[in-house]
Design an enzyme around this catalytic site. Structure first.
Site, PDB file in Angstrom:
ATOM      1  N   ILE A 212       0.725  -1.097   0.160  1.00  0.00           N
ATOM      2  CA  ILE A 212       0.001   0.047  -0.048  1.00  0.00           C
ATOM      3  C   ILE A 212       0.742   1.353   0.065  1.00  0.00           C
ATOM      4  O   ILE A 212       0.393   2.247  -0.922  1.00  0.00           O
ATOM      5  CB  ILE A 212      -0.846   0.067   1.197  1.00  0.00           C
ATOM      6  CG1 ILE A 212      -1.671  -1.178   1.071  1.00  0.00           C
ATOM      7  CG2 ILE A 212      -1.611   1.203   1.299  1.00  0.00           C
ATOM      8  CD1 ILE A 212      -2.920  -1.376   2.275  1.00  0.00           C
ATOM      9  N   MET A 347      -3.849 -10.991   3.403  1.00  0.00           N
ATOM     10  CA  MET A 347      -5.133 -10.414   3.001  1.00  0.00           C
ATOM     11  C   MET A 347      -5.341  -9.914   1.749  1.00  0.00           C
ATOM     12  O   MET A 347      -4.680  -8.827   1.200  1.00  0.00           O
ATOM     13  CB  MET A 347      -5.002  -9.164   3.947  1.00  0.00           C
ATOM     14  CG  MET A 347      -5.324  -9.581   5.456  1.00  0.00           C
ATOM     15  SD  MET A 347      -5.384  -8.130   6.774  1.00  0.00           S
ATOM     16  CE  MET A 347      -5.731  -8.532   8.064  1.00  0.00           C
ATOM     17  N   HIS A 473       6.449 -14.830 -30.324  1.00  0.00           N
ATOM     18  CA  HIS A 473       7.429 -13.558 -30.577  1.00  0.00           C
ATOM     19  C   HIS A 473       6.910 -12.731 -31.526  1.00  0.00           C
ATOM     20  O   HIS A 473       6.392 -13.003 -32.606  1.00  0.00           O
ATOM     21  CB  HIS A 473       8.506 -14.463 -31.176  1.00  0.00           C
ATOM     22  CG  HIS A 473       9.711 -13.533 -31.415  1.00  0.00           C
ATOM     23  ND1 HIS A 473      10.584 -12.898 -30.692  1.00  0.00           N
ATOM     24  CD2 HIS A 473      10.119 -12.741 -32.688  1.00  0.00           C
ATOM     25  CE1 HIS A 473      11.385 -12.044 -31.127  1.00  0.00           C
ATOM     26  NE2 HIS A 473      11.198 -11.959 -32.617  1.00  0.00           N
TER      27      HIS A 473
END
Length: 500
Positions: A212, A347, A473
Site C-alpha cells: 500500500i 489479506m 514472438h
C-alpha cells in the site's frame, strides 16, 4: 472416482431448505453471508447459482468491500492515470510523439476513479439479482448461532435466520504501531484518506514500505510530491524475494523516492496543514525529525469483527482477533464458516474469493479446497512485482536444495522495442525434480504474467514443462519462458552462469 456419500447427503439437505419468497422480517435462508466484499459477494453469487436461497448483509451501502470502494480498484485507477501521465511526459518524446503544454487535471483523475468504482459496485448488484441473492444494507450481529440481527442503514432493524452462515467482514486500517501519531484523514492519512487527498502534497512521508505504501507513494511521486518512506524492517516489501526487492528499491530511488529503512516512528506533532514526526533507528541511535504536509500510515490492516458478536455465541478467536477455522473453512460451530481477511493468511481479495467459493462448495458437500501454495501476490508499481510460491530466502531457511533461473527484460526483444526494460523473471525449482517452487517477476505487466506460473504450480509443473512450451514472438512472455530455461539448462538470448 470415490464418492463421499455422507457429504453428498449433506449437500442435498442444504439445497433449498427454504422456498423463495419476498423477504420479510425473520426471513429464513439456506445461507447468510455477512459482508459484501470480494469474498462475501463471490460466495453469495456462487451460492445463488447453485440453488441456495441466499442473503448478503453489507453495512457500507455499496458492494465490493474495501477492495472495490477504497482499496484495490480506486488505487489502480490512480496508478494507471499517473503512469500514463509519466509515460507521456518522459517516454513519448523518445517515440517521436510531441505534446505541447502537457499537464494533468487532478479533479478529472479522481472523477474517472469514482466512475470506475460506481460502475463496478452497481454491476455486483445486477449479478445479485441475476443469481436471486437478497441484499440487505446494514450492520449484522449474531443473535444466536442461526439468527442475525441487522441494524438497517435506512433505520430500524431486521432479522434473518439461516441454516449456514459465512463470516466475510474483512479488515480495517491499522494505526501506526504504538500510536505515536493518530490518523485524522486530513494530514495523517490511511490508505482511505490517501485515495481522496484534495491536492497533491509537496512532501509526503510514507510510514511502511509495504504494498500500500509503495503504490500510493508512487501515485503522488509521479504527480510531483517528494516522497520519503520510513520502514521498520531493513528492506522494502519484507515478505517478498530479497533479490527482487533490492532491484525494485534501486528503480524507485531513480524515481525520486527516499528510503529510511530500519527506522521506527517514536513521536509526532500534527498541525492544521503539516506534521512533524520523530524517528529513530530500530537498533538504536540519534533521533531525527521529518516534516511533511501529508503523512500516510501504511502499516497493515486488522481483521474486522467489531460488534459482530462472535464470542457471544461461542465462536473461537485467536490472539490476533481472527476467527479460527479448520481446513474446511468452518469455525468450531460447523454451520458457520469464515473467509478472507478475518481468518489466518494473506489479506488478498483473490484469496478471499477462492475461499468464498470453497466455503459454498463445502456447504453443498462437494469438497471445496484452496491451494494456499499457489496464491499470487502483486505490487502495482511500475514496474510491477508479482510472485507465487517460495522466495529464495525461504528455500534457504528450509534447507531445500534448488536451482535458480533469471532472465532480464533488457534481453527481451519486445521490452527493448517498447523501451520498458527494467526488471527480470526469476524461477526457483527443486534441484532433483525440477518442480517449480517459486516464481518472482519484476517487470511490465508482471501481474498478468504471473498467472502462467500459478497455473504451472497448480498442476505441479516443472521448469522444463514451461521451457518446452512455445511462446509467441515478440512478446514479454518469452522472458518467462527463458527464465524457466535458465533454471534447468540455459536461456538462448542471455548468457550468464548463476552459482548458488
Amino acid at each position: 472416482i470415490i464418492l463421499d456419500i455422507s457429504q453428498m447427503i449433506k449437500g442435498f439437505r442444504n439445497l433449498r431448505l427454504y422456498s423463495i419468497s419476498s423477504r420479510a422480517f425473520g426471513a429464513k435462508y439456506d445461507l447468510a453471508v455477512i459482508g459484501g466484499g470480494p469474498g462475501g459477494y463471490v460466495a453469495a453469487i456462487k451460492a445463488g447459482q447453485k440453488g441456495l436461497k441466499t442473503v448478503c448483509i453489507e453495512k457500507r451501502g455499496s458492494l465490493g468491500g474495501t477492495c472495490l470502494n477504497e482499496g484495490c480498484i480506486p488505487s489502480k485507477a490512480l496508478l494507471n492515470a499517473t503512469h500514463e501521465y509519466v509515460k507521456a511526459k518522459h517516454q513519448f518524446p523518445k517515440f517521436g510523439i510531441k505534446i505541447e503544454g502537457l499537464g494533468y487535471d487532478y479533479d478529472q483523475i479522481h472523477k474517472q476513479k469514482a466512475e470506475a468504482v460506481t460502475g463496478l459496485t452497481k454491476g455486483i448488484e445486477v449479478l445479485f439479482k441475476k443469481s436471486k441473492v437478497d441484499y440487505i444494507k446494514g450492520v449484522g450481529k449474531f443473535k444466536d448461532p442461526h439468527k442475525v440481527e441487522v441494524a438497517l442503514n435506512e433505520g430500524g432493524k431486521d432479522e434473518i435466520e439461516a441454516k449456514n452462515i459465512i463470516i466475510a467482514t474483512g479488515s480495517d486500517i491499522a494505526e501506526c504501531p504504538g500510536k505515536p501519531i493518530l490518523i485524522d484523514e486530513k494530514v495523517v492519512v490511511s490508505s482511505r484518506g490517501a485515495l481522496a487527498l484534495p491536492k497533491v502534497p509537496k512532501n509526503m512521508i510514507v510510514v511502511g514500505a509495504g504494498v500500500i505504501g509503495l503504490e500510493l507513494g508512487s501515485v503522488y511521486a509521479r504527480l510531483g510530491a517528494k516522497v520519503t518512506v520510513v520502514e521498520f524492517m531493513d528492506k522494502i516489501l519484507p515478505p517478498l524475494d530479497d533479490e527482487i526487492c533490492t532491484a525494485m528499491q534501486r528503480i524507485l530511488k531513480k524515481e525520486g523516492f527516499n528510503f529510511l529503512l530500519g527506522h521506527k516512528v517514536v513521536g509526532g506533532k500534527v498541525g492544521a496543514d503539516s506534521a512533524k514526526i520523530t524517528i529513530e533507528k530500530v537498533k538504536g541511535g540519534k533521533q531525527q525529525e521529518l516534516e511533511a504536509d501529508c503523512v500516510l500510515v501504511a502499516t497493515g490492516r486488522n481483521p474486522y469483527t467489531e460488534g459482530l458478536g462472535c464470542k457471544d455465541i461461542g465462536i473461537n478467536m485467536d490472539d490476533w482477533g481472527r476467527v479460527k477455522i479448520n481446513d474446511h473453512l468452518q469455525t468450531n460451530l460447523p454451520h458457520i464458516y469464515a473467509i478472507g481477511d478475518v481468518v489466518e493468511g494473506q489479506m488478498l481479495a483473490h484469496k478471499a474469493e477462492e475461499e468464498g467459493i470453497a466455503a459454498v462448495e463445502n456447504i453443498l458437500g462437494v469438497g471445496g479446497h484452496v491451494n494456499y501454495d499457489a496464491i499470487p501476490g502483486v505490487v502495482y508499481t511500475h514496474p510491477e512485482i508479482a510472485s507465487v510460491g517460495l522466495t529464495e530466502q525461504e528455500l534457504k531457511a528450509k534447507k531445500i536444495e534448488y536451482n535458480k533461473g533469471i532472465f532480464p527484460y533488457m534481453a527481451n526483444s519486445r521490452a527493448r522495442t517498447n523501451m520498458d526494460t527494467d526488471g527480470m523473471v526469476k524461477f526457483l525449482s527443486d534441484k532433483k525434480t525440477d518442480k517449480v517452487l517459486g516464481v518472482h517477476i519484476l517487470g511490465p505487466n508482471a501481474g498478468e504474467a504471473i498467472a502462467e506460473a500459478v497455473l504451472a504450480m497448480e498442476y505441479g509443473g516443472s521448469c522444463e514443462d514451461i521451457g518446452r512450451t512455445c511462446h509467441a514472438h515478440p512478446t514479454m512472455s518469452e522472458a518467462f519462458k527463458e527464465a524457466a530455461m535458465a533454471a534447468y539448462d540455459k536461456p538462448i538470448h542471455f548468457q550468464i552462469t548463476v552459482e548458488l
